[in-house]
Write a protein that holds these residues in place. Sequence first.
Motif, mmCIF file in Angstrom:
data_model
loop_
_atom_site.group_PDB
_atom_site.id
_atom_site.type_symbol
_atom_site.label_atom_id
_atom_site.label_comp_id
_atom_site.label_asym_id
_atom_site.label_seq_id
_atom_site.Cartn_x
_atom_site.Cartn_y
_atom_site.Cartn_z
ATOM 1 N N PRO A 51 0.802 -1.229 0.000
ATOM 2 C CA PRO A 51 0.000 0.000 0.000
ATOM 3 C C PRO A 51 0.834 1.278 0.000
ATOM 4 O O PRO A 51 0.360 2.328 -0.405
ATOM 5 C CB PRO A 51 -0.839 -0.113 1.272
ATOM 6 N N GLY A 52 2.068 1.199 0.426
ATOM 7 C CA GLY A 52 2.897 2.397 0.498
ATOM 8 C C GLY A 52 3.554 2.793 -0.808
ATOM 9 O O GLY A 52 4.180 3.840 -0.910
ATOM 10 N N GLY A 53 3.444 1.968 -1.819
ATOM 11 C CA GLY A 53 4.088 2.265 -3.096
ATOM 12 C C GLY A 53 5.539 1.850 -3.091
ATOM 13 O O GLY A 53 5.969 1.024 -2.292
ATOM 14 N N LEU A 54 6.323 2.457 -3.966
ATOM 15 C CA LEU A 54 7.730 2.100 -4.126
ATOM 16 C C LEU A 54 8.529 3.355 -4.428
ATOM 17 O O LEU A 54 8.093 4.206 -5.208
ATOM 18 C CB LEU A 54 7.864 1.099 -5.284
ATOM 19 N N THR A 59 12.334 8.940 -6.315
ATOM 20 C CA THR A 59 10.981 9.273 -6.749
ATOM 21 C C THR A 59 10.033 8.209 -6.230
ATOM 22 O O THR A 59 10.281 7.008 -6.397
ATOM 23 C CB THR A 59 10.895 9.326 -8.284
ATOM 24 N N HIS A 60 8.936 8.662 -5.623
ATOM 25 C CA HIS A 60 7.947 7.735 -5.085
ATOM 26 C C HIS A 60 6.891 7.430 -6.150
ATOM 27 O O HIS A 60 6.354 8.343 -6.776
ATOM 28 C CB HIS A 60 7.279 8.324 -3.837
ATOM 29 N N TYR A 61 6.611 6.142 -6.356
ATOM 30 C CA TYR A 61 5.623 5.709 -7.325
ATOM 31 C C TYR A 61 4.522 4.927 -6.609
ATOM 32 O O TYR A 61 4.814 4.024 -5.827
ATOM 33 C CB TYR A 61 6.245 4.790 -8.389
ATOM 34 N N ALA A 62 3.281 5.262 -6.915
ATOM 35 C CA ALA A 62 2.155 4.491 -6.400
ATOM 36 C C ALA A 62 2.052 3.187 -7.182
ATOM 37 O O ALA A 62 2.552 3.068 -8.306
ATOM 38 C CB ALA A 62 0.863 5.294 -6.530
ATOM 39 N N ALA A 63 1.377 2.205 -6.603
ATOM 40 C CA ALA A 63 1.261 0.896 -7.242
ATOM 41 C C ALA A 63 0.522 0.987 -8.573
ATOM 42 O O ALA A 63 0.911 0.324 -9.540
ATOM 43 C CB ALA A 63 0.558 -0.079 -6.309
ATOM 44 N N ASP A 64 -0.503 1.815 -8.650
ATOM 45 C CA ASP A 64 -1.241 1.907 -9.918
ATOM 46 C C ASP A 64 -0.412 2.570 -11.008
ATOM 47 O O ASP A 64 -0.550 2.250 -12.182
ATOM 48 C CB ASP A 64 -2.585 2.611 -9.739
#
Length: 107
Positions: A51-54, A59-64
Motif C-alpha cells: 500500500p505504500g508504493g515504491l 521518486t515515489h511511485y504508487a502501485a497503480d
Amino acid sequence: MESQLSPPTAPRKDDPKIIFGWCMYDWANSAYITIAVGLLPVYFATAIIGPGGLTFRGTHYAADTLWALMVGSADLIAFVCAPVLGAIADFSAAKKRFLLFFAYVGS
C-alpha cells in the motif's frame, strides 16, 4: 473442360455447434477480462508493491502508476515486435511453430 465449383454456403444461424463455439469464446473472454482488468491490478498493488508504493531513485511511485508503466511497456514491446515476428513467421513457413511457442511462453 470447366470445373463446376459451387459457391460456399453461409453457416446456418441456429447451428448448435456455432452457438456453442461462440458461447465458449464469450465465456473464456469474460474470464480473461475479469482477471486481467479486475483482479491482477489489485493483487499487484496489495501483495507485490504494497500500500505504500515504491521509491526508486528518490521518486515515489504508487502501485497503480507502476502497473500502468508495466502494461504500457509490454504493449510497446508487442507493438514493435509483432510486425517483425509476423513477417518472419510468414516468410519462413513457421506460423504453427511460432503460434505454439508464443502460446506456451505466454501461458
